[in-house]
Design an enzyme around this catalytic site. Structure first.
Site, PDB file in Angstrom:
ATOM      1  N   ARG A 149       3.732   8.397 -15.125  1.00 27.02           N
ATOM      2  CA  ARG A 149       2.709   7.483 -15.649  1.00 27.02           C
ATOM      3  C   ARG A 149       1.317   8.059 -15.388  1.00 27.02           C
ATOM      4  O   ARG A 149       1.001   8.435 -14.268  1.00 27.02           O
ATOM      5  CB  ARG A 149       2.853   6.096 -15.013  1.00 27.02           C
ATOM      6  N   CYS A 178      -0.607   3.392  -9.994  1.00 22.97           N
ATOM      7  CA  CYS A 178      -1.526   2.453  -9.327  1.00 22.97           C
ATOM      8  C   CYS A 178      -2.996   2.728  -9.578  1.00 22.97           C
ATOM      9  O   CYS A 178      -3.723   1.838 -10.036  1.00 22.97           O
ATOM     10  CB  CYS A 178      -1.278   2.468  -7.826  1.00 22.97           C
ATOM     11  N   PHE A 221      -7.420  12.470   1.206  1.00 21.28           N
ATOM     12  CA  PHE A 221      -7.815  12.194  -0.183  1.00 21.28           C
ATOM     13  C   PHE A 221      -9.090  12.918  -0.581  1.00 21.28           C
ATOM     14  O   PHE A 221      -9.905  12.406  -1.333  1.00 21.28           O
ATOM     15  CB  PHE A 221      -7.891  10.677  -0.446  1.00 21.28           C
ATOM     16  N   PHE A 253       0.818  -1.215   0.000  1.00 17.85           N
ATOM     17  CA  PHE A 253       0.000   0.000   0.000  1.00 17.85           C
ATOM     18  C   PHE A 253       0.854   1.267   0.000  1.00 17.85           C
ATOM     19  O   PHE A 253       0.347   2.358   0.255  1.00 17.85           O
ATOM     20  CB  PHE A 253      -0.934   0.013   1.219  1.00 17.85           C
ATOM     21  N   LEU A 254       2.146   1.143  -0.277  1.00 27.09           N
ATOM     22  CA  LEU A 254       3.008   2.333  -0.187  1.00 27.09           C
ATOM     23  C   LEU A 254       2.676   3.357  -1.262  1.00 27.09           C
ATOM     24  O   LEU A 254       2.188   3.011  -2.341  1.00 27.09           O
ATOM     25  CB  LEU A 254       4.481   1.938  -0.284  1.00 27.09           C
ATOM     26  N   ARG A 255       2.900   4.625  -0.913  1.00 25.43           N
ATOM     27  CA  ARG A 255       2.712   5.710  -1.884  1.00 25.43           C
ATOM     28  C   ARG A 255       4.071   6.157  -2.392  1.00 25.43           C
ATOM     29  O   ARG A 255       5.027   6.223  -1.615  1.00 25.43           O
ATOM     30  CB  ARG A 255       2.040   6.918  -1.228  1.00 25.43           C
ATOM     31  N   GLY A 258      -8.519  18.592  -7.444  1.00 22.06           N
ATOM     32  CA  GLY A 258      -7.393  18.981  -8.299  1.00 22.06           C
ATOM     33  C   GLY A 258      -7.652  18.572  -9.726  1.00 22.06           C
ATOM     34  O   GLY A 258      -8.803  18.420 -10.149  1.00 22.06           O
TER      35      GLY A 258
HETATM   36  C1  UDX Z   1      -1.445   5.078  -4.418  1.00 18.71           C
HETATM   37  C2  UDX Z   1      -2.001   4.619  -3.060  1.00 18.71           C
HETATM   38  O1  UDX Z   1      -2.142   5.751  -2.189  1.00 18.71           O
HETATM   39  C3  UDX Z   1      -1.089   3.584  -2.440  1.00 18.71           C
HETATM   40  O2  UDX Z   1      -1.661   3.080  -1.225  1.00 18.71           O
HETATM   41  C4  UDX Z   1      -0.892   2.431  -3.431  1.00 18.71           C
HETATM   42  O3  UDX Z   1       0.000   1.463  -2.914  1.00 18.71           O
HETATM   43  C5  UDX Z   1      -0.386   2.944  -4.770  1.00 18.71           C
HETATM   44  O4  UDX Z   1      -1.273   3.961  -5.263  1.00 18.71           O
HETATM   45  P1  UDX Z   1       0.459   6.731  -5.278  1.00 18.71           P
HETATM   46  O5  UDX Z   1       0.000   6.402  -6.664  1.00 18.71           O
HETATM   47  O6  UDX Z   1       1.921   6.727  -4.992  1.00 18.71           O
HETATM   48  O7  UDX Z   1      -0.210   5.747  -4.195  1.00 18.71           O
HETATM   49  O8  UDX Z   1      -0.052   8.214  -4.966  1.00 18.71           O
HETATM   50  P2  UDX Z   1      -1.138   8.917  -4.066  1.00 18.71           P
HETATM   51  O9  UDX Z   1      -0.474   9.804  -3.100  1.00 18.71           O
HETATM   52  O10 UDX Z   1      -2.112   7.971  -3.522  1.00 18.71           O
HETATM   53  O11 UDX Z   1      -1.845   9.843  -5.168  1.00 18.71           O
HETATM   54  C6  UDX Z   1      -2.489   9.274  -6.300  1.00 18.71           C
HETATM   55  C7  UDX Z   1      -3.057  10.358  -7.183  1.00 18.71           C
HETATM   56  O12 UDX Z   1      -4.169  10.989  -6.578  1.00 18.71           O
HETATM   57  C8  UDX Z   1      -2.080  11.489  -7.516  1.00 18.71           C
HETATM   58  O13 UDX Z   1      -2.255  11.846  -8.874  1.00 18.71           O
HETATM   59  C9  UDX Z   1      -2.506  12.620  -6.616  1.00 18.71           C
HETATM   60  O14 UDX Z   1      -2.185  13.886  -7.141  1.00 18.71           O
HETATM   61  C10 UDX Z   1      -4.013  12.403  -6.559  1.00 18.71           C
HETATM   62  N1  UDX Z   1      -4.651  12.918  -5.355  1.00 18.71           N
HETATM   63  C11 UDX Z   1      -4.382  12.376  -4.150  1.00 18.71           C
HETATM   64  C12 UDX Z   1      -5.589  13.942  -5.470  1.00 18.71           C
HETATM   65  O15 UDX Z   1      -5.865  14.451  -6.549  1.00 18.71           O
HETATM   66  N2  UDX Z   1      -6.223  14.366  -4.336  1.00 18.71           N
HETATM   67  C13 UDX Z   1      -5.976  13.833  -3.112  1.00 18.71           C
HETATM   68  O16 UDX Z   1      -6.603  14.269  -2.135  1.00 18.71           O
HETATM   69  C14 UDX Z   1      -5.021  12.813  -3.012  1.00 18.71           C
END
Ligand code: UDX
Length: 430
Positions: A327, A260, A249, A152-154, A253
């Site tokens: 990506r 992911c 979340f 689940f890492l970001r 935006g």
């Molecule tokens: C995500 C999951 O959070 C993580 O648990 C999983 O293992 C992999 O996918 P990640 O893709 O690294 O992680 O990024 P994350 O921080 O979750 O953001 C995903 C996308 O959502 C980004 O484009 C970010 O800009 C967007 N986002 C996130 C928003 O637009 N608004 C938010 O409030 C949060």
């Protein structure tokens, strides 16, 4: 414990260096010789805060080894993680070619009891698939177990997330196999959720789909806010304060991207479809995400009277801050549309520039954010890099043809931007 991690992409490398730091004997394996050589020298192939230090430390302490041999790693380990890529295929399902190849290779070298852990994001039934591959090599079923342990890492906070997970999910057919992983992760002191294989695989897809849904929900709300002069940040704060909802979340935006969410939401839709359920809710989540960027660009296009002959300056290219990953980045959608409509692009992103350059070698790149403004007709905040938050906005606007600022990540305060002379547009408030 003696651990092998096959695949040194984001998930594999982070898992490997963290397990080594926790005192396990870890062998990280990759078939890409160039990557292996660099890793041996302590050079990570990805941009991720903290990873280089941890990689170097692991190599220095001797807890971490890098290899190109699945045989060496399997023979030396009690637990073998499969952490290879599962990119989306044409139909939205993850392509499991690499998982299958690795399972076939591991199978050839199992000589003692081994726990094989699926860490790659895979659809329901993949654990069974790996088990069948191993069995097809004549390996006795008492010599191995397949466990699902989704990640689940970001990106950008991968090390922290791995060291401090909200929970660890372990799915297995036999409890003994799950217990091995419980022991491996015991020092992290995180809640462990032990399930059957299929449930664990669904948890990963379910979690990412739910998070993407939360973002699409607030982005849909942002559209309503724009129509009735409400402010989406206030609405999000009010909604998110309900503990049952939570305020994470809910940042409106340009929409979600990355390695992911797009793949996993699409995967969840496809997996459900294959099982006989039409997950219409998630189809809409995807649609809202696509609409969000086009709607934002549409507002800019309208303000400029079309993109033809206009120079659009992009602040940030990565799909989010603290990563070089592009990506499914919204920057690519914006670049594609502006160029197709006869405009030009100037971009700034010191970390992700190189990756975008490979796709768009002919757009203009600058190495100082203040150089973006020269002759630009509009500035767009695409990525919420921290360095953008404290900029001198007056200086940022100097030299622009039109001082138009479109904040796609809601990082600027309207009053401040207007004081600096900008005509200011943001998401979810007029
Ligand atoms: C995500 C999951 O959070 C993580 O648990 C999983 O293992 C992999 O996918 P990640 O893709 O690294 O992680 O990024 P994350 O921080 O979750 O953001 C995903 C996308 O959502 C980004 O484009 C970010 O800009 C967007 N986002 C996130 C928003 O637009 N608004 C938010 O409030 C949060």
């Amino acid at each position: 414990m003696k651990v092998a991690v096959i695949g040194t992409g984001y998930v594999g490398l982070v898992t490997g260096v963290v397990l080594a730091q926790l005192g396990n004997d870890v062998i990280c394996v990759d078939k890409d010789q160039e990557k292996v050589e660099k890793l041996k020298q302590g050079i990570p192939p990805i941009y991720e805060p903290g990873i280089e230090e941890m990689l170097k430390q692991g190599l220095k302490d001797g807890f971490l080894k890098i290899s190109n041999s699945i045989q060496e790693a399997t023979e030396a380990s009690e637990v073998v993680f499969i952490a290879v890529g599962t990119p989306p295929a044409e139909d939205g399902t993850p392509d499991l070619t690499a998982v299958r190849a690795v399972a076939n290779e591991i199978a050839k070298h199992i000589k003692k009891y081994t726990v094989i852990v699926n860490k790659s994001t895979v659809p329901v039934g993949s654990g069974d698939m790996v088990e069948n591959i191993i069995l097809s090599h004549g390996v006795d079923s008492s010599l191995f177990d397949v466990v699902s342990n989704p990640e689940f890492l970001r990106e950008g906070s991968a090390i922290h997330d791995t060291l401090h997970p909200d929970r660890i999910v372990i799915g297995a057919k036999r409890r003994d196999a799950a217990v091995r992983l419980v022991e491996l992760y015991a020092t992290l002191q995180a809640p462990m959720i032990v399930t059957d294989l299929n449930s664990a695989e669904l948890i990963k897809y379910g979690a990412n789909s739910f998070l993407a849904m939360k973002i699409s929900f607030i982005n849909a709300m942002s559209r309503v806010c724009e129509l009735c002069s409400a402010n989406v940040a206030d609405v999000a704060a009010g909604i998110g304060s309900d503990k049952r909802i939570g305020n994470q979340f809910l940042n409106a935006g340009l929409g979600w991207g990355g390695s992911c969410f797009p793949k996993d939401v699409q995967g969840m839709v496809k997996v459900s479809e294959d099982l006989g359920y039409d997950f219409g809710l998630l189809k809409e989540v995807i649609q809202i995400n696509e609409d969000q960027t086009h709607h934002f660009l549409g507002r800019l296009e309208k303000r400029l009277g079309g993109f033809a002959g206009k120079k659009i300056a992009l602040m940030g290219l990565a799909f989010k801050a603290n990563t070089d990953d592009i990506r499914d980045a919204k920057s690519l959608v914006i670049i594609g549309e502006v160029l197709a409509k006869g405009g030009s692009i100037v971009a700034y992103d010191m970390v992700a520039e190189e990756n975008v350059r490979q796709q768009y070698p002919n757009i203009e790149y600058v190495s100082n954010v203040y150089e973006l403004s020269k002759d630009a007709d509009a500035l767009i905040v695409v990525t919420e890099w921290n360095e953008f938050k404290q900029l001198d906005l007056e200086r940022l606007g100097q030299g622009m043809k039109q001082k138009v600022l479109f904040d796609g990540r809601r990082i600027y305060d309207r009053a401040k931007a207007e004081r600096a002379g900008f005509e200011f547009f943001t998401i979810g408030s007029v």
